[in-house]
Design a protein around this motif. Structure first.
Motif, short mmCIF file in Angstrom:
data_model
loop_
_atom_site.label_atom_id
_atom_site.label_comp_id
_atom_site.label_asym_id
_atom_site.label_seq_id
_atom_site.Cartn_x
_atom_site.Cartn_y
_atom_site.Cartn_z
N PHE A 186 -22.55 -31.59 -25.57
CA PHE A 186 -21.43 -31.09 -26.36
C PHE A 186 -20.26 -30.71 -25.44
O PHE A 186 -19.11 -31.08 -25.69
CB PHE A 186 -21.89 -29.86 -27.16
CG PHE A 186 -20.89 -29.37 -28.16
CD1 PHE A 186 -20.89 -29.80 -29.48
CD2 PHE A 186 -19.93 -28.43 -27.79
CE1 PHE A 186 -19.97 -29.34 -30.39
CE2 PHE A 186 -18.99 -27.95 -28.69
CZ PHE A 186 -19.02 -28.41 -30.01
N ASN A 187 -20.58 -29.99 -24.37
CA ASN A 187 -19.54 -29.57 -23.43
C ASN A 187 -18.89 -30.75 -22.71
O ASN A 187 -17.67 -30.78 -22.50
CB ASN A 187 -20.13 -28.60 -22.41
CG ASN A 187 -20.50 -27.26 -23.03
OD1 ASN A 187 -19.95 -26.88 -24.05
ND2 ASN A 187 -21.43 -26.55 -22.41
N GLU A 188 -19.70 -31.74 -22.34
CA GLU A 188 -19.17 -32.92 -21.66
C GLU A 188 -18.17 -33.65 -22.55
O GLU A 188 -17.07 -34.00 -22.12
CB GLU A 188 -20.32 -33.87 -21.28
CG GLU A 188 -21.17 -33.39 -20.11
CD GLU A 188 -22.33 -34.34 -19.86
OE1 GLU A 188 -22.45 -35.35 -20.60
OE2 GLU A 188 -23.11 -34.08 -18.93
N ASN A 189 -18.59 -33.90 -23.79
CA ASN A 189 -17.72 -34.65 -24.70
C ASN A 189 -16.44 -33.89 -25.04
O ASN A 189 -15.35 -34.47 -25.11
CB ASN A 189 -18.48 -34.99 -25.99
CG ASN A 189 -19.57 -36.01 -25.77
OD1 ASN A 189 -19.55 -36.74 -24.79
ND2 ASN A 189 -20.53 -36.06 -26.68
N PHE A 190 -16.59 -32.57 -25.23
CA PHE A 190 -15.40 -31.77 -25.52
C PHE A 190 -14.41 -31.82 -24.37
O PHE A 190 -13.21 -32.07 -24.56
CB PHE A 190 -15.77 -30.30 -25.81
CG PHE A 190 -14.63 -29.36 -25.57
CD1 PHE A 190 -13.54 -29.33 -26.43
CD2 PHE A 190 -14.60 -28.53 -24.45
CE1 PHE A 190 -12.45 -28.50 -26.20
CE2 PHE A 190 -13.53 -27.68 -24.21
CZ PHE A 190 -12.45 -27.67 -25.09
N PHE A 191 -14.90 -31.57 -23.16
CA PHE A 191 -13.98 -31.48 -22.03
C PHE A 191 -13.31 -32.82 -21.74
O PHE A 191 -12.13 -32.88 -21.36
CB PHE A 191 -14.71 -30.97 -20.78
CG PHE A 191 -13.78 -30.57 -19.67
CD1 PHE A 191 -12.91 -29.49 -19.83
CD2 PHE A 191 -13.73 -31.29 -18.49
CE1 PHE A 191 -12.03 -29.13 -18.81
CE2 PHE A 191 -12.86 -30.93 -17.47
CZ PHE A 191 -12.01 -29.84 -17.64
N GLU A 192 -14.04 -33.91 -21.94
CA GLU A 192 -13.44 -35.24 -21.72
C GLU A 192 -12.25 -35.45 -22.68
O GLU A 192 -11.19 -35.91 -22.27
CB GLU A 192 -14.49 -36.33 -21.94
CG GLU A 192 -13.95 -37.73 -21.69
CD GLU A 192 -15.01 -38.80 -21.81
OE1 GLU A 192 -14.67 -39.98 -21.70
OE2 GLU A 192 -16.19 -38.45 -22.00
N ASP A 193 -12.44 -35.08 -23.96
CA ASP A 193 -11.35 -35.24 -24.93
C ASP A 193 -10.24 -34.22 -24.69
O ASP A 193 -9.06 -34.50 -24.91
CB ASP A 193 -11.90 -35.12 -26.35
CG ASP A 193 -12.64 -36.38 -26.79
OD1 ASP A 193 -12.64 -37.36 -26.02
OD2 ASP A 193 -13.24 -36.38 -27.88
N PHE A 194 -10.61 -33.02 -24.25
CA PHE A 194 -9.63 -31.97 -23.98
C PHE A 194 -8.69 -32.41 -22.84
O PHE A 194 -7.47 -32.22 -22.90
CB PHE A 194 -10.35 -30.67 -23.62
CG PHE A 194 -9.44 -29.48 -23.41
CD1 PHE A 194 -8.34 -29.27 -24.23
CD2 PHE A 194 -9.69 -28.57 -22.39
CE1 PHE A 194 -7.51 -28.17 -24.04
CE2 PHE A 194 -8.87 -27.48 -22.19
CZ PHE A 194 -7.77 -27.28 -23.02
N VAL A 195 -9.26 -33.04 -21.82
CA VAL A 195 -8.46 -33.52 -20.69
C VAL A 195 -7.46 -34.59 -21.16
O VAL A 195 -6.31 -34.63 -20.70
CB VAL A 195 -9.37 -34.06 -19.56
CG1 VAL A 195 -8.56 -34.81 -18.52
CG2 VAL A 195 -10.14 -32.92 -18.91
#
Length: 904
Positions: A341-350
């Motif tokens: 969840f954290n990986e996918n969120f941060f990738e899109d956030f960047v």
């Protein structure tokens, strides 16, 4: 429109919609966090069912996990044993935990006639749908035509009208552990017979999945004897009556208007009409609606609320701040502890930060340096403010919200009002998914008018969006029933806005679906006989098809479809890979795979020797990633099934087996002379058997233990009250000690338990007095009077303390005095009522504990013929409100009028 699951429909194809973008997953460290989160059905949980009651069965027997043994070489001498692939076989040991599977419960011989009463039934041409195995419409999948059998009550045949499948989100299907249906007098037996229709599933349910407190009486469109006699009166008399009514309406315009509004709101009883036969392609003639309701635009946070990076506040532009806020709101949830969840969120956030960089120039590159807590604390404070609102303020806020949404809640279909189901466009946020979904945490983009295609009647006003923008397209397709459609960006799934579950079109679709499953009763024996014979076929494709049919029929597996590289790796029966089925000699199979919505399916079953032999053959010389059934597809399987019965597909077996199972379980397990609670427990047990069969798991609700603790505390209160009444009897007459019903002490109520309970009672009494004192003073101040002195409160608290000192002295004496004197007859009667209450409450606790890992609502909504429940409630005098929520009563009005002797 809530939820993350696509709303598919086999014959409702959007016009040239493009899939939205989807990102690749990144690899960063996870961030800790804890706290409670919603305990939706099966979300993020892989625990097995701990409470499973077995169904009687022959070939399919769940067994305990055993230590893996080496695969025995069981070679076959027949020509049929030629493997279908040449690559070397590999073994993979499953690390899954054990979940007892539901046993075969549908092997009994069934009646040859679908209506259950031995009468011949005409068949209608309908379109079969597949709520379980739908694929994106861009793949060009079409629905199959088929027959719906007539109904058990001999009603006129339904219209020959094709009905599409409607599937929306299941996010609100999980039944709350704390839902408490309350009683209501059982409805009168309906005398009208129900027509047979329906073939679609709509899982778009609002949060109104709570048992209703009170259900208003339905308005009946059936004629009473009085009305019938009036209708047979001479024409002249009718005209006079009508003229008189019109005159009264003119004299009292308000009354007339109100009456008309009530008539408009009356439920359209489509199941009582003999509709004109058509070619089955046109679903409506005129359609008018106001489009969809978009969520309000983002409002920036106060200037002092900012996320931090490396300990310093970051000045984010609104677009980036909104995405950061999505994560901040979930900071103390289980999602924030999930690495993927954290990986996918941060990738899109960047990605968002690249387009909308921080205004102060901060470079955000490390997820572990991000601190979203200031945002979380702000959101929690806002929640607290909402909770602190007075009842009047909450009512006013709700009224304002309802006023904004009102124009979108209804449409005009063929000149009559129909409710729209999921009229709200999903707000942007983070995709949560279910189970172990590979894209959880990905950013769901804001949907705008330019993304949406509107379907509406020709010549009617085109609705204007409630936000700036223009519709992508406006079409006039009366062969489909969706009002709007678009493609979401995370999974590229097509979303639809349909009519509400209780609408006429959806009701007809539902009835046809269940009638299709009932029609299968007259064909299932022949189908089973044929596929059991084909298990030994020399033609390998036929042998694989027969084995797949065995799994679909006996294990209620979904058929499954091929998936693209960008889709979640979920499988069904036809798309199983070798790694998903493990052989445990002599005749046991271990299934371990991700099913629909990424929900794990784990089951150990004993199968027929020939089935075990076939799986060994199919796996020979294959890699783990190779297809188990490499010569079978869902399309070919459904084409084969259609040769037995028009419109028959693999998914009909799931509906049939679920409905057949609960009918058998209810017939065998309902105590005819039991209490209402005992009958409800029997129903829930039967429903659990279906949920286990269909793999409807859920995570144990986070509030379960707390809820059970409260129930245990309340049960102890009942026992304490009973003890005091017994001791009061002993104080009046010691002879009562010798009577069998009074002599034994209450179980598990010792001196420590009594002391603890009395302390809790004392604290509650004092709290109650303090609240009343404060409320009374506020009222006095509002009226301009002098508030009560604090000594008044102290005096009341002193009285309570004295009362509990008295109770403390009575401990261990075996005697008690009541607050007010009561005759022994009244005390005996009170004890008898408490005995019944304790018995009922224990049953409720057992039922809740048994169902903590099973989702019972999914089967009620999609797989169980609602007429089974309605007829059972009438036969056993159980209020249907104890089982069906308001949502389900609205969804299945046609089923409520079934006779009590109706059987699936």
């Amino acid at each position: 429109m809530s939820g993350d699951i696509a709303m598919y429909s086999d014959d409702d194809k959007p016009l040239n919609l493009k899939a939205g973008p989807s990102g690749k997953n990144g690899h960063v460290a996870s961030q800790g966090g804890g706290g409670a989160d919603e305990s939706s059905m099966s979300e993020d949980n892989e625990m097995p069912l701990s409470q499973v009651s077995r169904i009687k069965s022959e070939p399919m027997t769940p067994v305990r996990p055993t230590k893996r043994k080496k695969l025995q070489s069981n070679s076959s001498s027949s020509d049929e044993d030629t493997p279908l692939a040449s690559s070397p076989a590999k073994r993979t040991a499953s690390g899954a935990v054990h979940m007892n599977g539901a046993a075969k419960a549908t092997s009994a011989t069934v009646a040859k006639v679908a209506n259950g009463k031995g009468r011949a039934v005409k068949k209608e041409r309908v379109v079969s749908s597949d709520e379980d195995d739908d694929v994106p419409l861009t793949k060009g999948r079409s629905a199959a035509n088929g027959n719906a059998s007539g109904n058990a009550n001999g009603a006129p045949k339904p219209p020959k009208k094709r009905v599409k499948s409607e599937e929306t989100s299941q996010s609100t299907l999980a039944s709350s552990d704390d839902d408490k249906p309350i009683g209501r007098k059982a409805p009168a037996k309906a005398k009208r017979k129900v027509k047979a229709e329906s073939d679609a599933d709509d899982e778009s349910f609002s949060d109104d999945e709570k048992p209703l407190k009170k259900v208003p009486a339905k308005k009946s469109a059936t004629k009473t004897k009085q009305e019938k006699s009036a209708s047979e009166a001479p024409a002249s008399k009718k005209k006079t009556t009508k003229a008189k009514q019109e005159a009264e309406a003119e004299a009292s315009p308000k009354k007339g208007k109100k009456k008309k509004e009530e008539e408009d709101e009356e439920t359209y009883r489509w199941w009582e009409e003999q509709a004109a036969e058509g070619d089955g392609s046109v679903k409506w003639t005129t359609l008018e609606h106001n489009g969809v309701y978009f969520p309000p635009p983002y409002e920036p946070l106060p200037s002092h609320v900012k996320m931090k990076y490396n300990g310093k506040p970051v000045d984010l532009p609104p677009a980036s701040e909104e995405v950061a806020g999505f994560y901040g709101a979930l900071l103390e949830s289980d999602h924030a502890q999930d690495k993927k969840f954290n990986e996918n969120f941060f990738e899109d956030f960047v990605k968002v930060l690249k387009k909308n960089p921080p205004l102060d120039g901060t470079k955000i590159t490390n997820f572990n340096l991000c601190d979203f807590r200031p945002m979380y604390e702000y959101f929690e404070a806002e929640k607290a403010k909402k909770k602190a609102m007075t009842a009047a303020e909450k009512k006013e806020a709700k009224a304002a919200k309802d006023a904004l949404e009102a124009p979108y809640t209804q449409c005009l279909l063929d000149g009559r009002k129909e409710k729209v189901g999921n009229f709200r466009v999903e707000p942007p946020g983070l995709f949560r998914g279910r189970g172990d979904h590979p894209k959880k945490g990905a950013l769901k983009l804001r949907v705008r008018p330019e993304d949406i295609t509107i379907n509406i009647g020709e010549g009617v006003p085109i609705p204007k969006p409630n936000v700036p923008g223009k519709w992508s397209k406006v079409i006039h397709d009366n062969t489909v029933t969706w009002l709007a459609t678009w493609t979401e960006n995370v999974n590229s799934n097509h979303k639809y806005v349909f009519l509400a579950p209780g609408s006429s079109i959806k009701g007809q679709s539902d009835m046809q679906k269940f009638e299709k499953a009932r029609e299968l009763k007259s064909h299932v024996d022949a189908i089973r006989k044929d596929y059991e014979a084909d298990l030994k076929s020399k033609v390998m494709a036929d042998r694989q098809r027969a084995t797949a049919m065995y799994f679909i029929d006996r294990l209620a597996l979904r058929a499954g479809n091929e998936k693209g590289e960008e889709e979640a790796d979920t499988v069904g029966c036809c798309s199983l890979r070798c790694e998903h089925v493990t052989l445990e000699p002599p005749n046991q199979l271990v299934f371990d795979f991700l099913g629909k919505d990424s929900i794990r399916y784990y089951n150990q079953v004993i199968v027929d020797d020939q089935v075990f032999k076939n799986i060994r053959i199919f796996k020979a010389n294959k890699n783990d990633r190779d297809a188990l059934f490499d010569r079978v597809s869902t399309t070919l399987l459904n084409k084969h099934l259609a040769s037995y019965m028009k419109g028959l597909t693999a998914k009909v077996f799931r509906t049939y087996n679920a409905s057949y199972t609960i009918q058998q379980q209810l017939d065998q397990g309902t105590p005819r002379n039991g209490t209402v609670q005992q009958k409800l427990n029997a129903y829930n047990h039967a429903n659990r058997m279906v949920a286990i069969l269909c793999n409807h798991q859920r995570a144990v609700p986070k509030t379960h233990e707390q809820s059970m603790g409260k129930m245990r505390e309340r049960l102890r209160g009942f026992k304490y009250e009973r003890m005091k009444l017994r001791h009061a009897l002993f104080a009046i007459d010691p002879k009562y000690k010798k009577k069998s019903q009074y002599k034994d002490d209450e179980s598990d109520l010792d001196d420590d338990g009594i002391a603890e309970h009395e302390e809790q009672m004392k604290a509650k009494e004092i709290e109650k007095v303090e609240k009343k004192f404060q409320k009374d003073n506020e009222k006095l101040v509002d009226e301009g009077q002098k508030p009560q002195d604090g000594s008044v409160l102290k005096a009341k608290i002193k009285e309570i303390e004295e009362e509990f000192k008295k109770l403390k002295k009575e401990r261990g004496t075996g005697k008690a005095t009541l607050k007010r004197d009561r005759p022994t007859e009244k005390i005996e009667e009170a004890i008898e009522k408490l005995d019944e209450k304790i018995k009922t409450y224990k049953l409720q606790m057992e039922d809740r504990e048994a169902g903590k890992e099973v989702a019972l609502s999914t089967s009620k909504i999609n797989y169980l013929d609602p007429r089974i429940t309605a007829a059972w409630c009438k036969e056993y005098d159980v209020p249907i409100e104890k089982i069906f929520s308001k949502t389900l009563l609205t969804k299945f009005p046609w089923a409520m009028e079934v006779e009590e002797d109706w059987k699936f």
